[in-house]
Design a protein around this motif. Structure first.
Motif, PDB file in Angstrom:
ATOM      1  N   ALA A 149      44.904  43.933  33.671  1.00 14.42           N
ATOM      2  CA  ALA A 149      43.675  43.371  34.158  1.00 14.42           C
ATOM      3  C   ALA A 149      42.446  44.456  35.448  1.00 14.42           C
ATOM      4  N   GLY A 150      42.786  44.067  36.050  1.00 14.43           N
ATOM      5  CA  GLY A 150      41.792  44.692  37.136  1.00 14.43           C
ATOM      6  C   GLY A 150      41.349  46.037  36.548  1.00 14.43           C
ATOM      7  N   ILE A 151      42.779  47.005  36.411  1.00 16.05           N
ATOM      8  CA  ILE A 151      42.262  48.581  36.264  1.00 16.05           C
ATOM      9  C   ILE A 151      41.294  47.994  35.044  1.00 16.05           C
ATOM     10  N   ASN A 152      40.943  47.012  33.780  1.00 15.11           N
ATOM     11  CA  ASN A 152      40.814  47.062  32.760  1.00 15.11           C
ATOM     12  C   ASN A 152      39.552  47.347  33.815  1.00 15.11           C
ATOM     13  N   SER A 371      29.212  48.087  44.946  1.00 17.72           N
ATOM     14  CA  SER A 371      29.364  49.447  45.414  1.00 17.72           C
ATOM     15  C   SER A 371      31.600  49.133  45.303  1.00 17.72           C
ATOM     16  N   VAL A 372      32.018  48.426  45.912  1.00 14.10           N
ATOM     17  CA  VAL A 372      33.212  47.411  46.503  1.00 14.10           C
ATOM     18  C   VAL A 372      33.458  46.385  45.674  1.00 14.10           C
ATOM     19  N   ILE A 373      34.782  46.530  45.255  1.00 19.84           N
ATOM     20  CA  ILE A 373      35.538  45.524  45.028  1.00 19.84           C
ATOM     21  C   ILE A 373      37.045  45.500  45.299  1.00 19.84           C
ATOM     22  N   VAL A 374      37.672  43.977  45.510  1.00 15.28           N
ATOM     23  CA  VAL A 374      38.641  44.409  45.654  1.00 15.28           C
ATOM     24  C   VAL A 374      39.572  43.116  45.294  1.00 15.28           C
ATOM     25  N   PHE A 375      40.924  44.042  44.518  1.00 12.59           N
ATOM     26  CA  PHE A 375      41.653  42.843  43.061  1.00 12.59           C
ATOM     27  C   PHE A 375      43.114  42.341  44.756  1.00 12.59           C
ATOM     28  N   ASN A 376      42.958  40.980  44.536  1.00 14.84           N
ATOM     29  CA  ASN A 376      44.102  41.491  46.191  1.00 14.84           C
ATOM     30  C   ASN A 376      45.014  41.179  44.884  1.00 14.84           C
TER      31      ASN A 376
END
Lengths: 498, 373, 124
Positions: A149-152, A371-376
């Protein structure tokens, strides 16, 4: 409409006074700001970050129309867009293009995608807020479903350039997830055709041939932690069994042999212990073959979070540490060792060039989300690395939602908007009039963490205190130590570290 | 414009003739250089003939009785004028060929080496150049376009570039322009339709302060127009070389100009600092312009170092090495055309003569500080 | 700016509103928040009354001096900044609007003349 062809024409030479008398005998102000940098000097900074260092009181003299038209200062002010002979500058297009260049990050949206593949770690560093040593695998690793899901989501970013960063815990304890993610991204990118770079943030203690071969195949960069000489590094980064320092140095050597010298970078965390040893830490980086260091302040997340006094005390201590370090680095350069300080280089890029650097902490509007996002590891999505640290102490203010939610809800939802609205320095009290605005940024997470308010009060802000002093210090250096210091600074901006 | 000329006696033509030199190959556009000694008519198969002999009648156009024919190579393009003058328009063995487009100019630079004239000569030169372009080999490496101010050709400017693009697709085109016309968007848009990666614009900028530049080029608003033009050109991806002539009116703000260039025009491919050519208007404005190059060495050093440190390509043109600080030598380029490059007798003993830019043969005044190294 | 009162618990200053606007005063005291807390009141006919109270039990002499120095300097500096802001707000809007004008709607052609004796016109 005015006829653009002049009909008064002669080839007789005209003196400079003819041209001067044709020009307006008054001047108009263009937006600019000023800040005192020493007892007798101030810096003027215009809307696009160009500066002039002048005697105290010059800004006042400009506003009161006391500048002599025949002076060099007048020429400097016109040529550098501080004043204009016409109400609307004839080079407005040029100024606007330059403004656009300084705000370039707005055009691309999220580029850095951080995947926290596991919280498990083989270290127990005292400053770490997030890791879980020796926990059961299933509980603290990211699931394949959430990874997908994060990759999508990542491929929905309009940015043409993407950076995928694997973090932990120690991400290589979940190497299967890293491998899976990279291979899946590569496969999908055959259609998307984006420019993708990969970074693994690892403590370098469990690298093996299989991992290194994989990194080589996909041109993956290794970012490792090195806090300085063994006595500092091992005290900061506790590991049972063999000492961390020896393992890290081994890991760095091994990675360089396998991937190439420039494929490994190191990141330092400053602790109370580190503050006493700037030279030793820098020399250790030089000895280990690094061309740069990032002198990062002590993270306020965790122990000192809401203790204003302690935070400020530590900021002052950090600034001493930074200045000693910078001086030492300049001496190294004078001796012919090319070595640079990264935070200084980022700021100098903004001060000395028409370009900018997309460094999240120094962006306005804030680079959080945009600019940045974190998938925990647990599938929750955060605005930054610091945001998920807050979540570890049960504060979910910067949790945007779960990765299974639609893209719009996460990246353009109310939370994201709230963060963005509080992250425009141009609109913040204390920032909007600041001469260093163009070089600085807004940091809603830090201000929330330290002041319980995303905007924060600048007079109490450790972020403001640190950046104001560093930038002032750099201007003072540029003013009184021009020559060698300036050309060293230029080399930091334009030459890669390795 | 090439200054190599010969003169003889014209016969059998009243209009200028442009053709390609040959020493024997007959073709529609060939001009034969005839070295035969008898008086036979050799015009068969040639457009025209040049000869040292004296001729009384000739079927095809001929210039005869030429005392000495300048060295011409097979393939050079020349123009025969009805008054007997032979003008070389293109030399196959040279990298300094230029197409002269007009004597008109909307600036009037104090140091212009080729002072403009207020005449409407555009169609004349357009026709000459059109023929030259058709006659030169497609292997030509580089061709210059100069004036006057070539953009004043208007529609003809774009016609000429497309003609070159068609005939000489592999040739680099180097255009010397003051860039002012590009301040108008639609002019730049029209230019975009003929622009290519083979095309480089050489544009002068003399100061970071508008009035200083306007004064030097003797045209109000020129600075702002040129800078706007540079930005418009950058937006269409044009290749740009900035040119700064070094003299008494430009040297003081060279460091500031360098800063202006990097901050506002970082897209330029190269910045060329050029020694003053002491010819044209310059002797007339000697008091305003002349300064010994040694006196501006410091400012030049600061400007060149700054641009180089910031990743901008820098060259120093038209400058003897002995008048530059040693660290600047690596930026010096031998840019004066071979036929215009000149040395003093004392230069013979100089160890770096082979690498030296020399001085303009046309310069009527040179520094007293030229000394062998 | 005049000092009206100066005790260990209270500092008061009078500022002429024709010289220093409310905006300028507020921007100045913003930066002094760590060393004192402030109240601003209208002080008829044409002044503002600035009252500073200690964040701790009482003011030290150094802090009192510091507040006065910072106020004086701040008022002058923020007044200069205010004048610049007022004079340049429309140009700043133009710069920013043009910067993000992706379609060229705000393009301005040069208003200046080009001087060619024969009559070249770059707009045609």
């Amino acid at each position: 409409m005015k006829n653009i062809i002049s009909n008064t024409y002669s080839r007789k030479f005209r003196g400079i006074s003819t041209f001067e008398s044709e020009a307006e005998s008054i001047y108009f102000l263009l937006p600019f700001k000023f800040h005192s940098i020493s007892i007798d000097r101030e810096v003027l900074v215009n809307e696009i970050g160009d500066y002039l260092i002048v005697p105290q009181g010059t800004a006042k003299a400009i506003v009161h129309r006391e500048i002599d038209f025949s002076s060099n200062l007048y020429r400097d002010l016109v040529a550098n867009f501080f004043i204009s002979p016409t109400p609307v500058p004839e080079l407005l297009n040029v100024i606007s293009t330059r403004y656009r260049t300084k705000k370039k990050s707005l055009g691309s949206f999220t580029s850095l995608h951080i995947f926290v593949v596991t919280l498990r770690c083989n270290h127990s560093c005292h400053y770490c807020q997030v890791s879980r040593a020796a926990e059961s695998k299933s509980e603290f690793d990211i699931s394949y479903k959430d990874l997908d899901a994060g990759i999508n989501h990542m491929f929905l970013s309009p940015s043409e350039e993407l950076t995928v960063e694997f973090q932990g815990g120690e991400p290589l304890l979940a190497f299967d997830k890293v491998r899976y993610a990279v291979e899946r991204i590569q496969l999908l990118n055959e259609d998307f055709k984006k420019e993708i770079s990969y970074v693994i943030c690892t403590n370098s203690t469990i690298l093996n041939d299989e991992i290194l071969l994989f990194c080589k195949n996909y041109n993956i960069l290794i970012s490792t932690s090195l806090d300085g000489p063994a006595f500092i590094h091992n005290a900061n980064r506790f590991k049972s069994g063999r000492a961390s320092y020896d393992l890290v140095i081994e890991g760095i050597d091994r990675t360089r042999q396998a991937l190439g010298h420039d494929k490994v970078s190191a990141l330092m965390t400053t602790t109370a212990l580190s503050l006493k040893y700037p030279k030793e830490i820098i020399d250790n980086y030089v000895e280990n073959g690094f061309g740069n260091i990032f002198l990062r302040p002590i993270s306020p997340y965790g122990f000192a979070l809401k203790n204003q006094k302690k935070n400020h005390y530590q900021t002052a201590e950090f600034l001493d540490f930074y200045k000693q370090g910078l001086e030492h680095i300049l001496n190294l350069n004078a001796q012919g060792v090319f070595f640079k300080e990264d935070y200084t280089s980022i700021i100098l890029q903004k001060i000395l060039t028409p370009f900018t650097e997309n460094y999240v902490d120094l962006q306005s509007p804030t680079g959080l989300v945009s600019s940045v996002i974190v998938f925990n590891y647990d599938g929750f999505v955060y605005a930054s690395d610091e945001s998920r640290m807050l979540a570890e102490i049960k504060d979910y203010t910067f949790q945007l939602g779960h990765v299974t939610q639609p893209y719009e809800e996460l990246f353009l939802g109310d939370k994201a908007k709230q963060i963005l609205n509080n992250g425009v320095a141009e609109c913040l009290a204390g920032c909007s009039d600041c001469a260093f605005l163009t070089y600085c940024g807004a940091d809603p997470v830090l201000h929330y963490a330290t002041q319980n308010d995303m905007q924060g009060h600048r007079a109490f802000s450790i972020f403001c205190k640190k950046n104001m002093e560093i930038i002032r210090y750099l201007f003072e250096m540029l003013d009184i130590r021009k020559g060698y210091v300036e050309s060293t600074f230029q080399s930091w901006i334009h030459k890669p570290a390795a | 414009m090439m200054e190599l000329r010969s003169k003889g006696k014209p016969l059998s033509f009243t209009q200028p003739i442009i053709g390609r030199i040959t020493y024997g190959l007959a073709a529609e556009s060939s001009i034969l250089i005839d070295h035969s000694l008898d008086n036979t008519d050799v015009s068969d198969g040639y457009l025209a003939v040049l000869t040292k002999r004296s001729v009384t009648t000739h079927l095809s156009p001929i210039i005869h009785s030429i005392p000495s024919i300048q060295p011409l190579s097979e393939g050079d393009v020349i123009m025969m004028l009805p008054n007997g003058i032979i003008q070389t328009l293109f030399r196959v063995n040279s990298l300094d060929n230029t197409l002269f487009t007009t004597d008109r100019c909307n600036s009037n630079c104090l140091m212009c080496s080729q002072p403009p004239k207020d005449i409407d000569d555009i169609e004349y030169y357009y026709n000459v150049n059109h023929q030259v372009i058709s006659l030169i080999p497609s292997t030509t490496e580089i061709i210059g376009i100069t004036g006057g101010e070539p953009t004043l050709l208007g529609k003809r400017f774009f016609d000429m570039i497309s003609h070159i693009n068609r005939k000489l697709p592999a040739t680099t085109i180097h255009i010397l322009t003051n860039g002012r016309s590009f301040a108008w968007k639609n002019f730049t848009t029209r230019f975009e339709s003929v622009n290519s990666s083979n095309l480089v614009l050489g544009i002068p900028l003399y100061s970071d302060y508008y009035l200083d530049h306007d004064y030097i080029v003797q045209a109000s608003h020129a600075f702002n127009q040129t800078v706007l033009g540079l930005h418009n050109l950058a937006s269409i991806g044009a290749r740009i070389e900035l040119r700064v002539v070094l003299h008494k009116l430009t040297f003081k703000r060279l460091p500031e100009l360098a800063k202006f260039i990097f901050l506002n025009l970082p897209f330029v491919e190269q910045v060329a600092f050029m020694g003053l050519e002491y010819t044209g208007y310059t002797p007339h404005n000697d008091k305003l312009l002349w300064i010994d190059p040694l006196e501006y060495a410091d400012e030049l050093d600061i400007a060149v170092t700054y641009l180089n440190n910031n990743g901008i390509n820098v060259s120093i043109y038209n400058h003897p090495l002995c008048l530059l600080p040693k660290p600047m030598w690596r930026f010096s380029v031998k840019s004066i055309s071979d036929w215009k490059r000149h040395f003093l007798p004392k230069c013979d003993s100089c160890l770096v003569k082979a690498d030296c830019g020399g001085i303009f043969a046309t310069s009527r005044k040179v520094s007293l500080n030229i000394n062998p190294q | 700016m005049d000092v009206l009162a100066s005790t260990d618990e209270l500092l008061q200053f009078i500022v002429n509103e024709d010289i220093y606007s409310e905006t300028v005063i507020f921007k100045t005291i913003y930066w002094l928040a760590p060393i004192a807390s402030f109240d601003i009141l209208k002080f008829p006919p044409k002044s503002f009354l600035i009252t500073a109270r200690p964040n701790t039990a009482s003011f030290s002499e150094e802090i009192k001096k510091e507040i006065e120095i910072q106020l004086r300097k701040g008022l002058v500096d923020f007044k200069v900044r205010d004048l610049i802001n007022q004079e340049t707000s429309s140009v700043r809007s133009m710069i920013i609007a043009k910067a993000f004008d992706n379609d060229g709607f705000l393009d301005i052609e040069p208003q200046s003349q080009i001087s060619d004796p024969i009559g070249f016109d770059p707009t045609r």
